[in-house]
Scaffold this motif. Structure first.
Motif, short mmCIF file in Angstrom:
data_model
loop_
_atom_site.label_atom_id
_atom_site.label_comp_id
_atom_site.label_asym_id
_atom_site.label_seq_id
_atom_site.Cartn_x
_atom_site.Cartn_y
_atom_site.Cartn_z
N ALA B 27 -6.97 -9.75 1.18
CA ALA B 27 -6.92 -9.31 2.58
C ALA B 27 -8.28 -8.82 3.02
N THR B 28 -8.49 -8.88 4.31
CA THR B 28 -9.69 -8.28 4.89
C THR B 28 -9.36 -6.85 5.31
N GLY B 29 -10.37 -6.04 5.38
CA GLY B 29 -10.14 -4.68 5.81
C GLY B 29 -9.40 -3.85 4.78
N TYR B 30 -8.62 -2.91 5.26
CA TYR B 30 -7.92 -1.97 4.39
C TYR B 30 -6.43 -2.01 4.70
N PRO B 31 -5.74 -2.96 4.08
CA PRO B 31 -4.31 -3.12 4.42
C PRO B 31 -3.46 -2.00 3.85
N SER B 32 -2.29 -1.82 4.42
CA SER B 32 -1.23 -1.03 3.80
C SER B 32 -0.37 -1.97 2.97
N ILE B 33 0.19 -1.45 1.88
CA ILE B 33 0.93 -2.31 0.97
C ILE B 33 2.31 -1.73 0.71
N LEU B 46 12.97 -0.95 2.63
CA LEU B 46 11.71 -0.44 2.13
C LEU B 46 11.95 0.39 0.88
N LEU B 47 11.21 0.08 -0.18
CA LEU B 47 11.32 0.83 -1.43
C LEU B 47 10.22 1.89 -1.51
N LEU B 48 8.98 1.47 -1.30
CA LEU B 48 7.86 2.42 -1.30
C LEU B 48 6.66 1.77 -0.65
N LYS B 49 5.67 2.61 -0.34
CA LYS B 49 4.49 2.09 0.34
C LYS B 49 3.26 2.93 0.00
N ALA B 50 2.07 2.36 0.28
CA ALA B 50 0.81 3.08 0.15
C ALA B 50 -0.12 2.59 1.25
N THR B 51 -0.86 3.50 1.84
CA THR B 51 -1.68 3.14 2.98
C THR B 51 -3.17 3.16 2.70
N LYS B 52 -3.59 3.73 1.56
CA LYS B 52 -5.02 3.72 1.25
C LYS B 52 -5.22 3.70 -0.25
N ALA B 53 -6.43 3.38 -0.64
CA ALA B 53 -6.75 3.22 -2.06
C ALA B 53 -6.39 4.48 -2.84
N ASP B 54 -5.84 4.25 -4.04
CA ASP B 54 -5.44 5.28 -4.99
C ASP B 54 -4.17 6.04 -4.58
N ASP B 55 -3.60 5.70 -3.43
CA ASP B 55 -2.29 6.26 -3.08
C ASP B 55 -1.26 5.79 -4.07
N LYS B 56 -0.32 6.67 -4.41
CA LYS B 56 0.82 6.27 -5.24
C LYS B 56 2.07 6.41 -4.40
N GLY B 57 2.81 5.31 -4.28
CA GLY B 57 4.10 5.36 -3.63
C GLY B 57 5.17 5.52 -4.70
N ASN B 59 9.70 6.13 -5.25
CA ASN B 59 11.03 6.26 -4.67
C ASN B 59 12.03 5.78 -5.70
N LYS B 60 13.11 6.51 -5.87
CA LYS B 60 14.23 6.11 -6.75
C LYS B 60 13.76 5.79 -8.16
N GLY B 61 12.73 6.44 -8.63
CA GLY B 61 12.23 6.21 -9.98
C GLY B 61 11.20 5.10 -10.07
N PHE B 62 11.00 4.38 -8.99
CA PHE B 62 9.98 3.32 -8.94
C PHE B 62 8.65 3.93 -8.49
N GLU B 63 7.56 3.35 -9.01
CA GLU B 63 6.22 3.80 -8.63
C GLU B 63 5.29 2.61 -8.49
N ALA B 64 4.29 2.76 -7.63
CA ALA B 64 3.23 1.76 -7.55
C ALA B 64 1.98 2.45 -7.04
N THR B 65 0.83 2.08 -7.60
CA THR B 65 -0.45 2.68 -7.21
C THR B 65 -1.34 1.62 -6.58
N TYR B 66 -1.88 1.92 -5.42
CA TYR B 66 -2.75 1.01 -4.68
C TYR B 66 -4.14 1.03 -5.33
N ARG B 67 -4.49 -0.07 -5.99
CA ARG B 67 -5.77 -0.19 -6.69
C ARG B 67 -6.67 -1.15 -5.92
N LYS B 68 -7.60 -0.61 -5.18
CA LYS B 68 -8.45 -1.49 -4.37
C LYS B 68 -9.41 -2.28 -5.25
#
Lengths: 116, 115
Positions: B27-33, B46-57, B59-68
């Motif tokens: 993606a170009t720019g700084y997307p939300s994921i 929607l399960l979880l989200k992150a809007t900037k680098a290094d954010d961790k989303g 929910n319900k025991g699930f996790e994801a980290t935004y790695r730019k």
């Protein structure tokens, strides 16, 4: 708040017929999106509205497709002269967007179209 | 243009196993994921989200980290349950400031959890 609703949930039609789907967004949401999902694929963007204005249309939206949101509330998606390739799940989503806050898109249950 | 690549499925696990579903993006720019989940016969949630680098989303025991640096947003859960059986979609949205907020989805990953 009852969430995004879509009607009908299922539609079976014969090739060449016209079909119309309805989407009712979450009441305070100003943006409304239509997506199409075919079997084994993720949803693909079709079009979206900001209030009653249609701001973008995907090239997937051929001339046979038209969408409206006449009063900035519910929306309709019409497909004219349906083809077998139109068979898919049509998803509607809504969100609240303003100058300082962009909300998440919330999806409805979808309308599954089967063209025979 | 923007694109999302997800781990090919289907994924079959036993209950209480560890789950990872890989997602990378272009993606170009700084997307939300986002991660969305679709249970059988239902719409996307929607399960979880992150809007900037290094954010961790999470929910319900699930996790994801935004790695730019690796353009990734892998979904993880330490101990899956039968009720987690569903299709999981990774999606991105162009960053704010543009006039386009459409979501771009991956193809989805079917997860089946057996008792």
């Amino acid at each position: 708040d009852t969430g995004v609703s879509q009607d009908p949930r299922h539609k079976i039609t014969k090739r060449g017929q016209n079909v119309t789907f309805r989407c009712d967004p979450i009441s305070e949401h100003n943006r409304l999106y239509w997506y199409r999902q075919t079997l084994g694929q993720g949803p693909e963007f079709l079009t979206y509205f900001q209030n009653e204005a249609q701001l973008e249309k995907s090239r997937l939206l051929s001339d046979r497709f038209s969408a409206e949101r006449p009063k900035g509330s519910f929306s309709t998606l019409e497909i004219q002269r349906t083809e077998q390739g139109d068979s898919a799940m049509y998803l509607c989503a809504s969100s609240l967007v303003n100058l300082r806050y962009t909300d998440t898109q919330y999806f409805g249950p979808g309308t599954r179209l089967t063209v025979l | 243009g923007n694109s999302v690549t997800q781990m090919e499925g289907p994924v079959t696990l036993s209950e209480e196993a560890f789950l990872t579903i890989n997602c990378t993006y272009t993606a170009t720019g700084y997307p939300s994921i986002f991660w969305y989940v679709q249970y059988p016969g239902e719409g996307l949630q929607l399960l979880l989200k992150a809007t900037k680098a290094d954010d961790k989303g999470s929910n319900k025991g699930f996790e994801a980290t935004y790695r730019k640096e690796t353009t990734s947003f892998h979904l993880e859960k330490g101990s899956v349950q039968v009720s987690d059986s569903a299709v999981y979609f990774c999606a991105l949205r162009k960053g704010s400031g543009g006039s386009n907020y459409k979501l771009t989805f991956g193809k989805g990953t079917l997860l089946t959890v057996n008792p």
